[in-house]
Design a protein around this motif. Structure first.
Motif, PDB file in Angstrom:
ATOM      1  N   VAL A   1       5.070   6.220 -12.325  1.00 51.86           N
ATOM      2  CA  VAL A   1       5.429   5.023 -11.569  1.00 51.86           C
ATOM      3  C   VAL A   1       6.356   5.233 -10.427  1.00 51.86           C
ATOM      4  O   VAL A   1       7.137   6.101 -10.510  1.00 51.86           O
ATOM      5  CB  VAL A   1       5.937   4.310 -12.686  1.00 51.86           C
ATOM      6  N   PHE A   2       6.063   4.785  -9.337  1.00 44.47           N
ATOM      7  CA  PHE A   2       6.857   5.082  -7.979  1.00 44.47           C
ATOM      8  C   PHE A   2       7.307   3.481  -7.809  1.00 44.47           C
ATOM      9  O   PHE A   2       6.720   2.776  -7.395  1.00 44.47           O
ATOM     10  CB  PHE A   2       5.771   5.415  -6.867  1.00 44.47           C
ATOM     11  N   GLU A   3       8.680   3.337  -7.679  1.00 46.74           N
ATOM     12  CA  GLU A   3       9.047   2.145  -7.435  1.00 46.74           C
ATOM     13  C   GLU A   3       9.741   2.096  -5.964  1.00 46.74           C
ATOM     14  O   GLU A   3      10.153   1.255  -5.509  1.00 46.74           O
ATOM     15  CB  GLU A   3      10.349   1.748  -8.511  1.00 46.74           C
ATOM     16  N   LYS A   4       9.820   3.389  -5.393  1.00 48.28           N
ATOM     17  CA  LYS A   4      10.416   3.398  -3.968  1.00 48.28           C
ATOM     18  C   LYS A   4       9.426   3.987  -3.155  1.00 48.28           C
ATOM     19  O   LYS A   4       8.625   4.935  -3.418  1.00 48.28           O
ATOM     20  CB  LYS A   4      11.675   4.076  -4.022  1.00 48.28           C
ATOM     21  N   LYS A   5       9.608   3.770  -1.998  1.00 49.63           N
ATOM     22  CA  LYS A   5       8.419   4.297  -0.860  1.00 49.63           C
ATOM     23  C   LYS A   5       8.929   6.066  -0.908  1.00 49.63           C
ATOM     24  O   LYS A   5       7.963   6.597  -0.836  1.00 49.63           O
ATOM     25  CB  LYS A   5       8.968   3.866   0.708  1.00 49.63           C
TER      26      LYS A   5
ATOM     27  N   GLU B   1       0.843  -1.291  -0.120  1.00 49.98           N
ATOM     28  CA  GLU B   1      -0.045  -0.214  -0.173  1.00 49.98           C
ATOM     29  C   GLU B   1       0.992   1.028   0.071  1.00 49.98           C
ATOM     30  O   GLU B   1       0.709   2.387  -0.673  1.00 49.98           O
ATOM     31  CB  GLU B   1      -0.959   0.073   1.198  1.00 49.98           C
ATOM     32  N   SER B   2       2.146   1.024   0.744  1.00 45.99           N
ATOM     33  CA  SER B   2       2.660   2.429   0.708  1.00 45.99           C
ATOM     34  C   SER B   2       3.398   2.534  -0.491  1.00 45.99           C
ATOM     35  O   SER B   2       3.721   3.688  -1.010  1.00 45.99           O
ATOM     36  CB  SER B   2       4.109   2.031   1.752  1.00 45.99           C
TER      37      SER B   2
ATOM     38  N   THR C   1      -6.874   3.177  -3.647  1.00 46.61           N
ATOM     39  CA  THR C   1      -7.079   3.626  -2.326  1.00 46.61           C
ATOM     40  C   THR C   1      -7.272   2.484  -1.881  1.00 46.61           C
ATOM     41  O   THR C   1      -7.639   1.465  -2.334  1.00 46.61           O
ATOM     42  CB  THR C   1      -8.591   4.509  -2.397  1.00 46.61           C
ATOM     43  N   SER C   2      -7.091   2.639  -0.557  1.00 45.52           N
ATOM     44  CA  SER C   2      -7.161   1.245   0.292  1.00 45.52           C
ATOM     45  C   SER C   2      -8.435   1.202   1.230  1.00 45.52           C
ATOM     46  O   SER C   2      -8.631   0.524   1.951  1.00 45.52           O
ATOM     47  CB  SER C   2      -5.916   1.290   1.294  1.00 45.52           C
ATOM     48  N   LYS C   3      -9.165   2.257   1.104  1.00 45.57           N
ATOM     49  CA  LYS C   3     -10.441   2.581   1.613  1.00 45.57           C
ATOM     50  C   LYS C   3     -11.556   1.947   0.827  1.00 45.57           C
ATOM     51  O   LYS C   3     -11.541   1.898  -0.356  1.00 45.57           O
ATOM     52  CB  LYS C   3     -10.506   3.808   2.140  1.00 45.57           C
ATOM     53  N   GLN C   4     -12.817   1.616   1.529  1.00 45.30           N
ATOM     54  CA  GLN C   4     -13.891   1.327   0.856  1.00 45.30           C
ATOM     55  C   GLN C   4     -14.627   2.457   0.106  1.00 45.30           C
ATOM     56  O   GLN C   4     -15.314   2.261  -0.852  1.00 45.30           O
ATOM     57  CB  GLN C   4     -14.928   0.661   1.746  1.00 45.30           C
ATOM     58  N   HIS C   5     -14.416   3.593   0.637  1.00 41.00           N
ATOM     59  CA  HIS C   5     -14.900   4.731   0.087  1.00 41.00           C
ATOM     60  C   HIS C   5     -13.682   5.632  -0.570  1.00 41.00           C
ATOM     61  O   HIS C   5     -12.539   5.491  -0.157  1.00 41.00           O
ATOM     62  CB  HIS C   5     -15.950   5.475   0.765  1.00 41.00           C
ATOM     63  N   GLY C   6     -14.242   6.614  -1.052  1.00 45.91           N
ATOM     64  CA  GLY C   6     -13.046   7.473  -1.747  1.00 45.91           C
ATOM     65  C   GLY C   6     -12.742   7.374  -3.308  1.00 45.91           C
ATOM     66  O   GLY C   6     -12.908   6.312  -3.656  1.00 45.91           O
TER      67      GLY C   6
ATOM     68  N   VAL D   1       6.779   8.538   2.520  1.00 45.18           N
ATOM     69  CA  VAL D   1       5.742   7.953   3.577  1.00 45.18           C
ATOM     70  C   VAL D   1       6.393   6.891   4.175  1.00 45.18           C
ATOM     71  O   VAL D   1       7.190   6.179   3.437  1.00 45.18           O
ATOM     72  CB  VAL D   1       4.409   7.397   2.955  1.00 45.18           C
ATOM     73  N   GLU D   2       6.194   7.058   5.521  1.00 45.24           N
ATOM     74  CA  GLU D   2       6.853   5.765   6.086  1.00 45.24           C
ATOM     75  C   GLU D   2       5.571   5.179   7.122  1.00 45.24           C
ATOM     76  O   GLU D   2       4.872   6.107   7.755  1.00 45.24           O
ATOM     77  CB  GLU D   2       7.781   6.367   7.029  1.00 45.24           C
TER      78      GLU D   2
END
Lengths: 393, 611
Positions: free
Chosen positions: B603-607, B539-540, B549-554, B575-576
């Motif tokens: 594209v994000f390959e790193k945190k 998710e990070s 999104t990791s949420k049910q809404h949004g 983000v940590e």
């Protein structure tokens, strides 16, 4: 046998006839006696003082020829020319010609004139004697033997001049009385007086440890002249710290210089530190001791001793002996006084020197003067007939 | 420091080392040559001294022998051979004889060793020279050095002994010359050399005993260590003596010990060589070397610069191209010819960028497809929710019409109301997507980040403690004197708002919301942390991806918008997170943002993503 007797008789007759004829030659009047001296007398004026002892001695000799008499204090009486000679010509410092005084109270001199040439060097004087250009001159004692070997006719007086070492009163190296005595004794014992006489004086003079010569006092031999180097070393070792003795000598006197140098060598051999320095008359470096030559001014031993001690006292800076001896003192008193004066070792007698004269062959009736006496030039005559030099005084 | 500078510096260092080595080599070689010349001069001098010494010795021996063979000496010997001979008559003979034979020292010595007559020490007659009578072949010995006692003190003499035998008695003739300044005067020396003689006549070093041809030498005390060294080890020694700070005022002295008859050290001969000319020549050579070195260095400087430029030009092109690539110009190419390593590197670079462009295009295509798919999925998901009620309502409406129900009007009214409501939902969904697509460019102005943070938190304060939900405790750690930054306050407000909303969603059971600002190098930072459920690593990884999104809404656009705003300000966000512990968002913003905001990569390959 008869022949031998006859020959012997002839020889005796020859000797009886011939020898008196030669030796009993009658004195001759006339002629000029040529005298050469080393000193140059600048003035004959009694008020003008001389500079050197030689000049004083020469002036005194001249004065004795031109003045009538001399008092015991040394002053001359009478006018100039009242003596056996009168001044004929005078070149100050160069030559004085004297003429015989016909009216001299003791009679006319044998020679007509005396020609005194002054300022002549010893070498020139000896050459003039050998070349018969001079009749009389003084010779240093150390040159007597050499002069005689060169053919010069030499005449010596009795030893009448003392060569001695005097420790001065204000000597810087030594300031304690006992130390002074030890040092004086050590130095005295270190000196080889015989070597001085034999080598430096060429056997003219006599080594001495006394203040009077043997012929005058008769007791001179009682004062030891022998050196003792071990004892001198021992004495010197008692002085700590060891000083350096500064010995002065007259730079114009060759004999004093050579004797001083020899004393330094002797002292060094005994471990004594000593330095010889020339001491000109017009300079006065700080000295601990000095060599002096003192003439004997009187044939009388007591008077001579008094005068010698007086002279030494004035040289040393303080009186050696408080009182003087009467003229008629006994030999024992004189000996005792000598012992007393020498006990402090402030005076170290070394040698008694004679006066030495060179004579030409024609000089006759010359006798070396006794202490305090003038040259007997009025008694001298010249043998104008015999110019050989086979007669030696 | 640039590669060219480094290369140039290396060239220069190498050149300097080379010049230095050459200069040092020249100096060493020059010094060696001069030292050798000096040694040759000194050897010549020493040889001259030894020849002169030998010649004089032979001369002295000859003259002494001549005296011994004279008739007068023979007569003396004959006379002294007699018993009770009177030696006093010869006490002054040495002086005249020595003068006629030009000898400084002459002694006639008797058979017992006693001095009969001495030139140098006239008053020493009678004393013994015991060494003369000791067995020795004087005729064969020749001349030798000896300490001679004189009335002026000890002296150094070149002596010889000859004997005259009459019967069984000998007369010794000991004569010689003084070794002193006259001897030094006789030595022929070059202009830059001098000879000194130390007369070792005293137990301790005496300055007056060191003489040159004019007399006592100056600064004699400087020779004391050398004399003492030779006394300890009587061999030839060499030493340099400096007479001042200037090296040209120094001299090199070669010391030659002078032994006596029994090898005792009686003197030291110093042959000194002035270093003035040598030092002057050395200086001239050094200056010449420095001049050549300077010219070489200048030339080397130019050549190095040219060489470095030549070598680094392709590298510089590579650097420029790399920088262009890093700035997004993936079409950058390097124009480098040649087949060397740099050429191969350039070719590889070009090949790499070509491959990168191809890969990027492929990736973009893939990502674009994926994005469209995600967008389609989200759209489908979002649209499906209102469409289903619409479909049901329309079907109910149709069914009511077919049944001709008297309740149709009521159904129609309810159905149209529902349909309008759902259509509003559809419009809202479309509006949100439209808003994201129309993200405005930031209008930069001086902004106080702390003030924005406080305003946003104040806005949310009612919700933190709202009735019916667990409380959220805000904690503000705002650094005082935080620098003013150039930013768009509205956009930053919106970003922080989204982060707080995100945190509130992550803390359904309440918790602590911490906001921290602080100064960092060249800008400021903002940290927004919660004590919520946290994120998984996956998710990070995808948290900033639009529509994710990791949420049910949004909509999945909140954090994407935050990232877009930060990127538009030239900053970066990371983000940590740890599952079950919480999540922290770190934003770093520059104080000023001179560059144009960049397009945020999709594209994000790193945190942690650097923009």
């Amino acid at each position: 046998m008869l022949r031998r007797l006859a020959a012997t008789s002839l020889a005796i007759v020859f000797l009886l006839v011939a020898l008196p004829a030669r030796t009993a030659r009658r004195p001759q009047y006339g002629g000029t006696l040529r005298v050469e001296i080393g000193a140059a007398v600048a003035s004959l004026d009694p008020g003008v003082s001389t500079i050197t002892p030689d000049q004083a001695f020469a002036k005194s000799q001249i004065d004795s020829l031109i003045y009538e008499s001399r008092d015991p204090d040394g002053s001359f009486n009478g006018d100039v020319g009242s003596g056996p000679f009168k001044i004929l010509s005078w070149q100050p410092g160069k030559q004085l010609t004297l003429q015989a005084n016909e009216k001299f109270r003791d009679g006319r001199s044998f020679v007509d004139s005396v020609e005194i040439t002054m300022g002549r060097s010893l070498r020139d004087r000896l050459l003039d004697l050998e070349l018969n250009k001079s009749d009389l001159t003084g010779i240093p004692a150390q040159e007597a033997r050499h002069a005689a070997e060169s053919g010069v006719r030499v005449s010596q007086s009795q030893p009448d001049e003392l060569l001695a070492l005097v420790f001065l009163d204000d000597r810087p190296a030594i300031n304690k009385t006992r130390a002074r005595e030890i040092i004086g004794q050590a130095v005295s014992l270190s000196i080889d007086r015989a070597a001085v006489v034999n080598f430096l004086l060429q056997k003219v003079g006599e080594p001495t440890g006394a203040l009077l010569p043997q012929w005058s006092s008769g007791t001179s031999f009682l004062f030891s002249t022998a050196g003792d180097v071990p004892r001198a070393k021992e004495l010197w070792s008692q002085i700590t710290p060891s000083p350096n003795i500064v010995l002065g000598y007259d730079s114009a006197d060759a004999l004093e210089q050579s004797v001083a140098e020899r004393i330094v060598v002797n002292a060094k051999e005994a471990g004594i530190s000593m330095t010889a320095v020339a001491n000109p008359a017009n300079k006065s470096p700080k000295l601990d001791a000095r060599l002096v030559r003192l003439p004997m001014l009187s044939p009388n031993p007591a008077n001579a001793l008094n005068e010698i001690l007086q002279n030494f006292s004035s040289l040393a800076g303080s009186a050696l002996i408080p009182s003087t001896l009467p003229e008629s003192s006994s030999p024992e008193d004189i000996y005792k006084r000598e012992r007393e004066a020498l006990g402090s070792y402030r005076i170290v007698p070394l040698v008694w020197l004679p006066q030495v004269y060179g004579l030409s062959a024609r000089v006759r009736n010359w006798t070396a003067p006794a202490p305090g006496q003038a040259w007997p030039l009025a008694d001298v005559w010249l043998d104008t007939n015999d110019k050989s030099s086979d007669l030696k005084d | 420091m640039t590669f060219r500078s480094k290369l140039f510096l290396n060239f220069m260092i190498a050149l300097l080392l080379a010049v230095g080595l050459v200069a040092a080599g020249v100096t060493v070689v020059t010094r060696r040559v001069f030292d050798q010349m000096n040694a040759e001069h000194t050897d010549a001098m020493v040889a001259q001294f030894q020849r002169e010494f030998e010649r004089r010795g032979q001369d002295v021996a000859h003259r002494v022998k001549a005296i011994a063979e004279e008739e007068a000496t023979t007569r003396m010997a004959v006379d002294l051979s007699r018993p009770n001979a009177d030696v006093s008559v010869y006490v002054h003979d040495a002086r005249g004889v020595s003068s006629s034979h030009q000898l400084d020292f002459l002694d006639f010595v008797g058979n017992d060793g006693a001095i009969i007559s001495s030139e140098e020490y006239p008053a020493r007659f009678g004393y013994k020279l015991t060494w003369v009578t000791q067995p020795d072949d004087w005729a064969m010995r020749g001349a030798f050095l000896m300490k001679v006692e004189t009335d002026q003190g000890p002296a150094l003499g070149l002596m010889a002994v000859s004997t005259v035998r009459v019967g069984d008695r000998d007369l010794y003739v000991v004569g010689g010359e003084r070794l002193g300044k006259e001897f030094l005067e006789s030595l022929v020396l070059p202009a830059d050399m001098r000879a000194l003689l130390y007369l070792n006549l005293d137990p301790d070093f005496q300055e007056v005993n060191l003489i040159d041809k004019k007399g006592p030498a100056a600064d004699a005390d400087r020779f004391q260590p050398l004399v003492q060294k030779i006394e300890g080890d009587p061999v030839e020694q060499t030493e340099r003596i400096s007479w001042g700070f200037d090296p040209s005022n120094s001299e090199v002295f070669h010391a030659l010990p002078l032994p006596g008859r029994q090898k005792e050290l009686l003197g030291v001969l110093f042959v000194g060589s002035s270093q003035g000319e040598v030092v002057s020549l050395e200086r001239r050579i050094r200056w010449l070397a420095l001049g050549v070195g300077a010219v070489g260095l200048l030339l080397g400087l130019l050549l190095s610069w040219w060489g470095a430029a030549r070598v680094t030009r392709p590298v510089q092109k590579l650097v420029t191209a790399s920088r262009e690539v890093s700035q997004g110009n993936w079409n950058a190419r390097v124009d480098v010819r040649g087949s060397d390593e740099i050429g191969q590197l350039a070719k590889s670079f070009n090949q790499m960028t070509s491959q990168l462009v191809e890969q990027r295009e492929r990736l973009v295509q893939v990502e674009r497809v994926a994005a469209w798919r995600e967008l389609a999925r989200r759209l489908a998901h979002e649209l499906k929710n209102p469409l289903f009620p619409l479909q049901t309502t329309v079907e109910n409406l149709q069914r009511a019409r077919e049944q001709n129900s008297g309740q149709f009007d009521e159904v129609f009214r309810e159905s149209t109301g529902i349909m309008l409501s759902e259509i509003e939902n559809l419009k809202a969904i479309v509006s949100r997507f439209s808003d994201f697509a129309k993200m405005p460019q930031p209008e930069l102005a001086p902004v106080n980040l702390n003030e924005i943070v406080r305003n946003v938190v104040k806005l949310f304060e009612p919700q933190f403690g709202a009735v019916g939900r667990p409380p959220i405790t805000p904690e503000l750690h705002l650094e005082e004197n935080l620098p003013i930054i150039q930013a768009d306050a509205t956009l930053l407000h919106r970003a922080i708002e989204n982060l707080i909303l995100n945190a509130m969603d992550a803390m359904p059971a309440g918790g602590v919301l911490m906001l921290r600002t602080q100064t960092i190098g060249g800008g400021v930072s903002l940290e927004v942390s919660d004590t919520g459920t946290g994120l998984t690593p996956e998710e990070s990884e995808r948290i900033f991806t639009p529509y994710y999104t990791s949420k049910q809404h949004g909509s999945g656009l909140g954090l994407a918008i935050v990232q877009a705003i930060v990127a538009d300000h030239g900053g970066r966000i990371s983000v940590e997170s740890e599952s079950g512990v919480g999540t922290s968002f770190h934003i770093e913003l520059p104080a000023s943002h001179p560059h144009k905001p960049q397009v945020f990569p999709m594209v994000f390959e790193k945190k942690e993503v650097e923009v």
